[in-house]
Design a protein around this motif. Structure first.
Motif, mmCIF file in Angstrom:
data_model
loop_
_atom_site.group_PDB
_atom_site.id
_atom_site.type_symbol
_atom_site.label_atom_id
_atom_site.label_comp_id
_atom_site.label_asym_id
_atom_site.label_seq_id
_atom_site.Cartn_x
_atom_site.Cartn_y
_atom_site.Cartn_z
ATOM 1 N N ASP A 59 0.870 -1.184 0.000
ATOM 2 C CA ASP A 59 0.000 0.000 0.000
ATOM 3 C C ASP A 59 0.907 1.234 0.000
ATOM 4 O OD1 ASP A 59 -1.693 2.115 0.451
ATOM 5 O OD2 ASP A 59 -2.626 1.287 2.247
ATOM 6 N N PHE A 60 0.933 1.940 -1.112
ATOM 7 C CA PHE A 60 1.789 3.125 -1.229
ATOM 8 C C PHE A 60 0.959 4.334 -1.644
ATOM 9 C CE2 PHE A 60 5.458 5.597 -3.045
ATOM 10 C CZ PHE A 60 6.230 5.596 -1.899
ATOM 11 N N ARG A 61 -0.296 4.356 -1.148
ATOM 12 C CA ARG A 61 -1.142 5.505 -1.473
ATOM 13 C C ARG A 61 -0.524 6.764 -0.885
ATOM 14 N NH1 ARG A 61 -6.429 3.680 1.747
ATOM 15 N NH2 ARG A 61 -5.508 1.667 1.196
ATOM 16 N N GLN A 62 -0.804 7.899 -1.520
ATOM 17 C CA GLN A 62 -0.196 9.159 -1.111
ATOM 18 C C GLN A 62 -0.611 9.546 0.301
ATOM 19 O OE1 GLN A 62 -1.322 13.170 -2.854
ATOM 20 N NE2 GLN A 62 0.703 12.923 -3.747
ATOM 21 N N THR A 63 0.349 9.945 1.102
ATOM 22 C CA THR A 63 0.069 10.477 2.436
ATOM 23 C C THR A 63 -0.561 11.855 2.280
ATOM 24 O OG1 THR A 63 2.000 9.303 3.289
ATOM 25 C CG2 THR A 63 1.087 11.050 4.671
ATOM 26 N N THR A 64 -1.626 12.127 3.020
ATOM 27 C CA THR A 64 -2.334 13.401 2.884
ATOM 28 C C THR A 64 -1.828 14.429 3.890
ATOM 29 O OG1 THR A 64 -4.071 12.809 4.470
ATOM 30 C CG2 THR A 64 -4.395 12.142 2.161
ATOM 31 N N ASP A 65 -2.163 15.688 3.628
ATOM 32 C CA ASP A 65 -1.835 16.752 4.581
ATOM 33 C C ASP A 65 -2.508 16.498 5.927
ATOM 34 O OD1 ASP A 65 -0.290 18.088 2.736
ATOM 35 O OD2 ASP A 65 -1.811 19.569 2.206
ATOM 36 N N ASP A 66 -3.763 16.020 5.891
ATOM 37 C CA ASP A 66 -4.474 15.741 7.137
ATOM 38 C C ASP A 66 -3.767 14.665 7.953
ATOM 39 O OD1 ASP A 66 -6.437 17.618 6.746
ATOM 40 O OD2 ASP A 66 -7.894 16.216 5.889
ATOM 41 N N GLU A 67 -3.270 13.649 7.275
ATOM 42 C CA GLU A 67 -2.562 12.575 7.985
ATOM 43 C C GLU A 67 -1.289 13.116 8.623
ATOM 44 O OE1 GLU A 67 -0.830 8.037 7.255
ATOM 45 O OE2 GLU A 67 -1.686 9.176 5.595
ATOM 46 N N VAL A 68 -0.576 13.966 7.911
ATOM 47 C CA VAL A 68 0.639 14.567 8.467
ATOM 48 C C VAL A 68 0.309 15.361 9.721
ATOM 49 C CG1 VAL A 68 2.460 16.285 8.073
ATOM 50 C CG2 VAL A 68 1.887 14.635 6.276
ATOM 51 N N ARG A 69 -0.706 16.202 9.641
ATOM 52 C CA ARG A 69 -1.088 17.014 10.804
ATOM 53 C C ARG A 69 -1.499 16.141 11.984
ATOM 54 N NH1 ARG A 69 -3.443 20.389 6.810
ATOM 55 N NH2 ARG A 69 -5.431 19.305 7.034
ATOM 56 N N THR A 70 -2.283 15.107 11.711
ATOM 57 C CA THR A 70 -2.757 14.223 12.773
ATOM 58 C C THR A 70 -1.598 13.508 13.458
ATOM 59 O OG1 THR A 70 -4.880 13.871 11.677
ATOM 60 C CG2 THR A 70 -4.193 12.224 13.285
ATOM 61 N N LEU A 71 -0.682 12.958 12.682
ATOM 62 C CA LEU A 71 0.435 12.220 13.266
ATOM 63 C C LEU A 71 1.369 13.131 14.046
ATOM 64 C CD1 LEU A 71 1.252 9.722 10.372
ATOM 65 C CD2 LEU A 71 0.044 9.260 12.505
ATOM 66 N N LEU A 72 1.581 14.335 13.546
ATOM 67 C CA LEU A 72 2.424 15.283 14.281
ATOM 68 C C LEU A 72 1.781 15.661 15.609
ATOM 69 C CD1 LEU A 72 3.746 17.666 11.478
ATOM 70 C CD2 LEU A 72 5.037 15.943 12.756
ATOM 71 N N ALA A 73 0.475 15.872 15.596
ATOM 72 C CA ALA A 73 -0.232 16.222 16.830
ATOM 73 C C ALA A 73 -0.173 15.058 17.826
ATOM 74 C CB ALA A 73 -1.683 16.580 16.525
ATOM 75 N N GLN A 74 -0.362 13.839 17.333
ATOM 76 C CA GLN A 74 -0.307 12.670 18.215
ATOM 77 C C GLN A 74 1.092 12.457 18.779
ATOM 78 O OE1 GLN A 74 -1.814 9.407 15.889
ATOM 79 N NE2 GLN A 74 -3.939 10.090 16.026
ATOM 80 N N SER A 75 2.103 12.795 18.001
ATOM 81 C CA SER A 75 3.484 12.582 18.464
ATOM 82 C C SER A 75 3.854 13.530 19.595
ATOM 83 C CB SER A 75 4.467 12.757 17.302
ATOM 84 O OG SER A 75 4.604 14.128 16.955
ATOM 85 N N CYS A 76 3.080 14.612 19.769
ATOM 86 C CA CYS A 76 3.349 15.570 20.836
ATOM 87 C C CYS A 76 2.793 15.102 22.185
ATOM 88 C CB CYS A 76 2.756 16.938 20.495
ATOM 89 S SG CYS A 76 3.574 17.757 19.128
ATOM 90 N N GLN A 77 2.005 14.012 22.178
ATOM 91 C CA GLN A 77 1.465 13.485 23.414
ATOM 92 C C GLN A 77 2.583 12.763 24.178
ATOM 93 O OE1 GLN A 77 -1.798 11.016 22.224
ATOM 94 N NE2 GLN A 77 -2.922 12.712 21.283
ATOM 95 N N PRO A 78 2.447 12.624 25.503
ATOM 96 C CA PRO A 78 3.488 11.965 26.301
ATOM 97 C C PRO A 78 3.772 10.571 25.766
ATOM 98 C CG PRO A 78 1.881 12.996 27.731
ATOM 99 C CD PRO A 78 1.329 13.102 26.347
ATOM 100 N N PRO A 79 5.055 10.185 25.656
ATOM 101 C CA PRO A 79 5.400 8.866 25.138
ATOM 102 C C PRO A 79 4.975 7.776 26.095
ATOM 103 C CG PRO A 79 7.363 9.942 26.005
ATOM 104 C CD PRO A 79 6.254 10.969 26.037
ATOM 105 N N HIS A 80 4.735 6.577 25.529
ATOM 106 C CA HIS A 80 4.380 5.453 26.375
ATOM 107 C C HIS A 80 5.642 4.849 26.970
ATOM 108 C CE1 HIS A 80 5.519 3.542 22.584
ATOM 109 N NE2 HIS A 80 5.779 2.465 23.274
ATOM 110 N N SER A 81 5.480 4.068 27.962
ATOM 111 C CA SER A 81 6.628 3.410 28.600
ATOM 112 C C SER A 81 6.765 1.996 28.040
ATOM 113 C CB SER A 81 6.432 3.335 30.115
ATOM 114 O OG SER A 81 6.362 4.641 30.652
ATOM 115 N N ASN A 82 8.006 1.639 27.734
ATOM 116 C CA ASN A 82 8.243 0.287 27.202
ATOM 117 C C ASN A 82 8.611 -0.657 28.345
ATOM 118 O OD1 ASN A 82 7.781 0.833 24.457
ATOM 119 N ND2 ASN A 82 9.817 1.726 24.253
#
Length: 216
Positions: free
Chosen positions: A193-216
């Motif tokens: 699956d190599f469908r184009q990544t959208t602007d919305d997906e970029v924004r969503t993932l960046l916002a989610q990455s700003c949340q506190p990291p999980h513990s391994n």
């Protein structure tokens, strides 16, 4: 087929970068758009901060998928002189491409960051991540822009042409790649699956990455 999709590729790439897990002063920089879902999974697995580094390919006139160079958000430009000479591309066409991509970089900066400042890069170990490398033009431009400010620059991708990896070893401090299949035609051939990544997906993932990291 090597990867189900970009996020699968990111989870596999995280194993290659496991030595960086939770390392202080380390920053993941994704090349939008396709590099973002890959880097997001690496960030989750390794508990590392994620940001983007904006860079655009300069497509050759009439052969837009062929890179005659690349431009970064800070104005760093690299050229593929072999392509320019082979296609006899005039300076005016190069200038037009630079201006067009400069405007697109500005648009993406506004779209993706939503007013948030970029993370500090100075003195950090920077890991540049994309979904794959064919000619490596955009990655080369990114490395050259970051090298003067980062303490070291690591290039990390799921798949790439072996010759491109070899060429980039003189640009960054390290090149890490899971697969270098031969012959190599296009990055998308190695994804189910190599469908184009959208602007919305970029924004969503960046916002989610700003949340506190999980513990391994």
């Amino acid at each position: 087929m090597l990867f189900e999709d970009r996020r699968d590729a990111g989870r596999q790439l995280a194993h290659k970068l496991a030595h960086l897990r939770g390392q202080p002063n380390t920053l993941l920089l994704a090349l939008p758009r396709g590099g973002v879902p890959v880097a997001y999974e690496v960030a989750r697995e390794l508990n590392l901060p994620l940001d983007i580094f904006l860079v655009r390919k300069l497509g050759a006139p009439g052969h837009e998928e062929l890179a005659m160079g690349a431009l970064t958000g800070d104005g760093t430009c690299v050229f593929n002189h072999d392509v320019i000479h082979e296609l006899n591309i005039p300076a005016s066409a190069i200038d037009e491409a630079i201006e067009r991509e400069r405007l697109e970089l500005q648009r993406r900066e506004q779209q993706y960051r939503a007013g948030q400042p970029p993370r500090a890069i100075e003195g950090k170990t920077v890991v540049l991540i994309d979904d794959g490398l064919a000619t490596g033009a955009t990655m080369r431009a990114a490395v050259r822009a970051l090298r003067p400010v980062a303490s070291q620059v690591i290039i990390a991708v799921p798949v790439a042409a072996a010759s491109t990896c070899d060429d980039l070893r003189s640009e960054g401090n390290q090149v890490l790649c899971i697969h270098t299949p031969e012959p190599f035609a296009a990055v998308g051939l190695f994804y189910q699956d190599f469908r184009q990544t959208t602007d919305d997906e970029v924004r969503t993932l960046l916002a989610q990455s700003c949340q506190p990291p999980h513990s391994n």
